[in-house]
Design a protein around this motif. Sequence first.
Motif, short mmCIF file in Angstrom:
data_model
loop_
_atom_site.label_atom_id
_atom_site.label_comp_id
_atom_site.label_asym_id
_atom_site.label_seq_id
_atom_site.Cartn_x
_atom_site.Cartn_y
_atom_site.Cartn_z
N LEU A 283 -4.50 6.42 -7.70
CA LEU A 283 -4.45 6.57 -6.35
C LEU A 283 -3.92 7.25 -5.69
O LEU A 283 -2.70 7.84 -5.87
CB LEU A 283 -3.75 4.82 -5.69
N PRO B 79 -3.80 10.36 -1.90
CA PRO B 79 -3.75 10.13 -0.42
C PRO B 79 -5.06 9.56 -0.15
O PRO B 79 -5.08 8.61 1.02
CB PRO B 79 -3.50 11.39 0.10
N GLU C 160 -7.60 7.94 -1.39
CA GLU C 160 -7.76 6.44 -1.64
C GLU C 160 -7.02 5.61 -0.91
O GLU C 160 -7.38 4.36 -0.51
CB GLU C 160 -7.39 6.43 -3.27
N MET C 161 -5.72 6.06 -0.65
CA MET C 161 -4.76 5.21 0.15
C MET C 161 -5.21 4.96 1.59
O MET C 161 -5.35 3.97 2.15
CB MET C 161 -3.32 5.73 0.20
N LEU D 66 -8.18 2.31 1.49
CA LEU D 66 -7.58 1.12 1.22
C LEU D 66 -7.17 0.55 2.49
O LEU D 66 -7.16 -0.64 3.04
CB LEU D 66 -6.37 1.24 0.23
N ALA D 67 -6.41 1.66 3.22
CA ALA D 67 -5.90 1.11 4.54
C ALA D 67 -6.94 0.66 5.62
O ALA D 67 -6.76 -0.29 6.29
CB ALA D 67 -5.18 2.40 5.44
N LEU E 277 0.81 -1.07 -0.15
CA LEU E 277 0.02 0.08 0.07
C LEU E 277 0.95 1.28 0.06
O LEU E 277 0.61 2.52 -0.38
CB LEU E 277 -0.89 -0.08 1.16
N ALA E 278 2.05 1.43 0.80
CA ALA E 278 2.57 2.44 0.80
C ALA E 278 3.54 2.78 -0.37
O ALA E 278 3.99 3.96 -0.61
CB ALA E 278 3.88 2.31 1.90
N GLU E 279 3.28 1.95 -1.47
CA GLU E 279 4.12 2.32 -2.66
C GLU E 279 3.06 2.55 -3.82
O GLU E 279 3.40 2.55 -4.98
CB GLU E 279 4.98 1.09 -3.18
N ALA E 280 1.56 2.67 -3.51
CA ALA E 280 0.51 2.57 -4.35
C ALA E 280 0.20 4.09 -4.80
O ALA E 280 -0.59 4.39 -6.01
CB ALA E 280 -0.53 2.17 -3.71
N LEU E 281 0.89 5.08 -4.41
CA LEU E 281 0.58 6.47 -4.38
C LEU E 281 0.87 6.77 -6.12
O LEU E 281 2.03 6.44 -6.71
CB LEU E 281 1.60 7.38 -3.76
N VAL F 51 -1.87 -3.95 -2.79
CA VAL F 51 -2.93 -3.22 -3.72
C VAL F 51 -2.71 -3.84 -5.27
O VAL F 51 -1.42 -3.68 -5.72
CB VAL F 51 -2.84 -2.02 -3.71
#
Length: 405
Positions: A154, A156, A158-159, A162-163, A25-29, A170
């Motif tokens: 995606l 902030p 959307e992240m 998801l979180a 998730l942290a790399e999905a931006l 993701v």
Amino acid sequence: MRSADEALALILARVVARPPERVPLAEALGRALAEELIADLDLPPFDNAAMDGYAVRAADTAGARASQPATLRVLEDVSAGRVAGQTVTPGTAVRIMTGAPLPAGADAVIRFEETETAPGEVRVRKEVASGYNVRPRGEDVRAGQRILSAGTDLGPAEMGVLASLGRAQVPVVQRPRVAIITTGDELVGVDEPLRPGQIRDSNSYTLLGQVQRCGGVVQSLRRAVDTRAALRQAFADTAEADVILTSGGVSVGDYDLVKEVVEELGEIVFWRVAIKPGKPLLFGQLDQRLVFGLPGNPVSSMVTFEVFVRPALRRMSGFRAWRRQTVTARLRQDHRSSPQRLEYVRAWTKFVEGEWQASLTGAQGSGRLSSMLGANSYLLIPPEVGQARAGETYPALLLDQPEIE
Ligand code: AMP
Ligand code: MG
């Protein structure tokens, strides 16, 4: 000659979205979501307090006011992350903090500011209705709801969603891999001295920036001299790319060999578009790789990237949204335009006094890279306009919008 719209349609018809991959998730931006997201739980997952105060039965506050408060016995304290052990029965309350689950029996929360405390009790100074200061389960997102569609960019927010839904990995669309080849006997690298007749290769860097800004990965960057052998070798080294960008060598000069070599190795879909700058644009395909032969003039290279390459890269990256916004802007000065071709004029466009206004960023030669400095838009002057005059309105294509001072 093809119009810009016709050329773009030919390009997009050849675009195939990259396959999906899963990333933390942290790399999905900034990535495109590869499949729709259906919520599998309610958010919030339980009824909870929206304020710090007392959880009560609303019925117990009937008639309460400052001069005649309702007195309730306080059973316990409950903070966020804990669950009350007791049920709120008539005449009782639970001291509660924001985010804590509403205790059984309670249906409202009275803020501290609307109460007075006494040992073991609370005096409520206000009559409230059921649901007051309560965030009910599922008020934000309902289980089963389609909350994000495939192709969403995606950001902030959307992240965060998801979180909240517990998606640690993701599914996103892979980024397109881009090979950049700049051509020209006159070009030297940024760290090399200039000999007579040489210039530094600036297109490598403008293209690098443009590719990265729209989510592509620059896989290789190389320079080729103006020979067939050098070009063939440069193309041979791009087997792993999805897109090849060449710069220069697509016009009608004696050393403009890109077209010839693309034709020899693959297929040319079109050459030349009725735009200014950027007329010599070439588009073709080598196996699965899309090839954009961008003109060498620095502004032409940037404009053709923006208008033709960027949409292709955004679509390959899986984004549903890939069009820039266009606004109608009032031109603030005269501009002599070239008839017969749609012109992309570099401008600073801003919203002033209730309308968009566009000022040109300087002389508009296709070799004047400085005209791109400070440009946040291209003003689109249609082919039939010979002289654009101050006060007339034209569409302005808004680019990545810089902050304002
Ligand atoms: P060409 O399209 O190869 O005819 O080049 C047109 C003009 O753009 C010439 O003045 C070139 O010197 C210049 N040019 C070509 N490639 C680059 C580059 N990579 N960086 C800066 N200028 C370039
Ligand atoms: Mg050249």
